[in-house]
Scaffold this active site. Structure first.
Site, PDB file in Angstrom:
ATOM      1  N   GLU A 148       0.946  -1.565  -0.144  1.00  0.00           N
ATOM      2  CA  GLU A 148      -0.148   0.190   0.131  1.00  0.00           C
ATOM      3  C   GLU A 148       0.504   0.991  -0.080  1.00  0.00           C
ATOM      4  O   GLU A 148       1.704   1.004   0.442  1.00  0.00           O
ATOM      5  CB  GLU A 148      -1.041   0.052   1.135  1.00  0.00           C
ATOM      6  N   GLU A 153      -3.477  11.265   1.121  1.00  0.00           N
ATOM      7  CA  GLU A 153      -4.644  10.967   1.754  1.00  0.00           C
ATOM      8  C   GLU A 153      -4.924  11.947   3.113  1.00  0.00           C
ATOM      9  O   GLU A 153      -4.445  12.901   4.369  1.00  0.00           O
ATOM     10  CB  GLU A 153      -4.197   9.838   3.073  1.00  0.00           C
TER      11      GLU A 153
END
Length: 257
Positions: A148, A153
Site C-alpha cells: 500500500e 490521504e
C-alpha cells in the site's frame, strides 16, 4: 576511407553505426502512457466504479456510482449523509455504521514495478480537510496486503499524508501542509526498483517539489490498484460534515518508463 573497388565510406560513420548496432550506446527510453491526463473524459476506457473489492471499506461511507460525476475532465466524488443504509454497518473492519453514501473509482490497469520499469503517478486534487472527511489517492495490493502506497490521504486536518506500508505495524509516514480553500494542487509519486531487485523506492512530490522519499520492502513484481475515493469519519474523526462534502481530481496520469 577509400577502397580499391571505387566504393568509399566514412570511417567515423561506419564506426558509429557499428557501435549503435552493438547496443553499446544506450538509447533514451520513451515513457509509455498507461492512463492519460484526459482519461476522465473517456471514463469507461480507463476507470471502474467502487473499490476493486466492492462498496465498503474502513470508514462510515458506502461507495455508489450515483455519487461519482465527471464534467469538463474533472472527477467529482460527493459524500451525502444517510440514515437508512442497508445493511446499516460496513462490511469491512472495523464495521462502522454507514452514515454517508459516497464515491470511489479505481483504474482498470494495474501497476506492477519490476527491475526493468518504473512508474510515475500524478494528479491534481481539491481535497476537503474538515473533521470527518477522508479522501485519498492511493495504490493498494491487487492480491493480499501490503503493498500500500498512499500518495494523497487527508484525515480531517489540513495535512496530506504520504504513507508506505511494509506491514500493518511497520509504516513510514510523512505529512505536508495542505490548503483549506479547496484549491487544486498536484501530487506525484515516482516508484522504481532498488538495486536488489526486491524493494522499491518511492519519491513523493507536491506541486512538483520533492517532499520525501520512502522505501517499500518486497514490492517488486506485486500488482497494485490505483484508487481515488472519498471515505468518511473513521481515522478522520467524527462527526463528519452534516451537509456532506465533495472531493475533486483532474489530470490524473500514469506513465511507465
Amino acid at each position: 576511407m577509400f577502397f580499391r573497388n571505387g566504393r568509399f565510406a566514412s570511417l567515423a560513420v561506419a564506426t558509429s553505426a557499428a557501435v549503435l548496432l552493438s547496443g553499446s550506446v544506450p538509447l533514451a527510453q520513451a515513457a509509455t502512457t498507461i492512463i492519460p491526463k484526459d482519461s476522465f473524459s473517456s471514463f469507461d476506457d480507463f476507470w471502474a466504479y467502487l473499490y476493486p473489492w466492492g462498496s465498503d471499506h474502513n470508514g462510515s461511507a458506502r461507495m455508489a456510482e450515483s455519487n461519482v460525476a465527471v464534467a469538463s475532465g474533472t472527477l467529482t466524488l460527493k459524500a451525502t449523509p444517510t440514515s437508512n443504509a442497508s445493511p446499516p454497518t460496513s462490511a469491512a473492519d472495523p464495521h462502522l455504521n454507514i452514515n454517508y453514501i459516497s464515491g470511489a473509482v479505481h483504474a482498470k490497469e494495474q501497476i506492477t514495478v519490476t527491475a526493468e520499469n518504473s512508474y510515475t503517478v500524478y494528479g491534481e486534487f481539491s481535497a476537503p480537510t474538515d473533521v470527518g472527511t477522508w479522501p485519498a489517492f492511493w495504490l493498494n495490493a491487487a492480491s493480499g496486503w501490503p503493498p500500500e502506497v498512499d500518495i494523497g490521504e487527508w484525515k480531517g486536518t489540513a495535512d496530506n499524508w504520504y504513507n508506505t506500508f511494509n506491514t500493518s505495524s511497520e509504516v513510514k509516514s510523512n505529512t505536508v501542509a495542505w490548503p483549506t480553500d479547496l484549491s487544486f494542487h498536484s501530487l506525484q509519486a515516482v516508484l522504481s526498483a532498488e538495486s536488489n531487485g526486491v524493494d522499491i523506492r518511492v519519491d513523493f512530490y507536491k506541486d512538483d517539489v520533492l517532499q520525501t522519499t520512502q522505501f517499500a520492502a518486497g514490492y517488486v513484481g506485486k500488482a497494485m490498484n490505483l484508487i481515488i475515493n472519498l471515505q468518511m469519519e473513521g481515522s478522520s474523526g467524527s462527526p463528519g460534515p452534516a451537509d456532506g462534502t465533495t472531493y475533486a481530481a483532474r489530470n490524473v496520469e500514469v506513465t511507465m518508463n
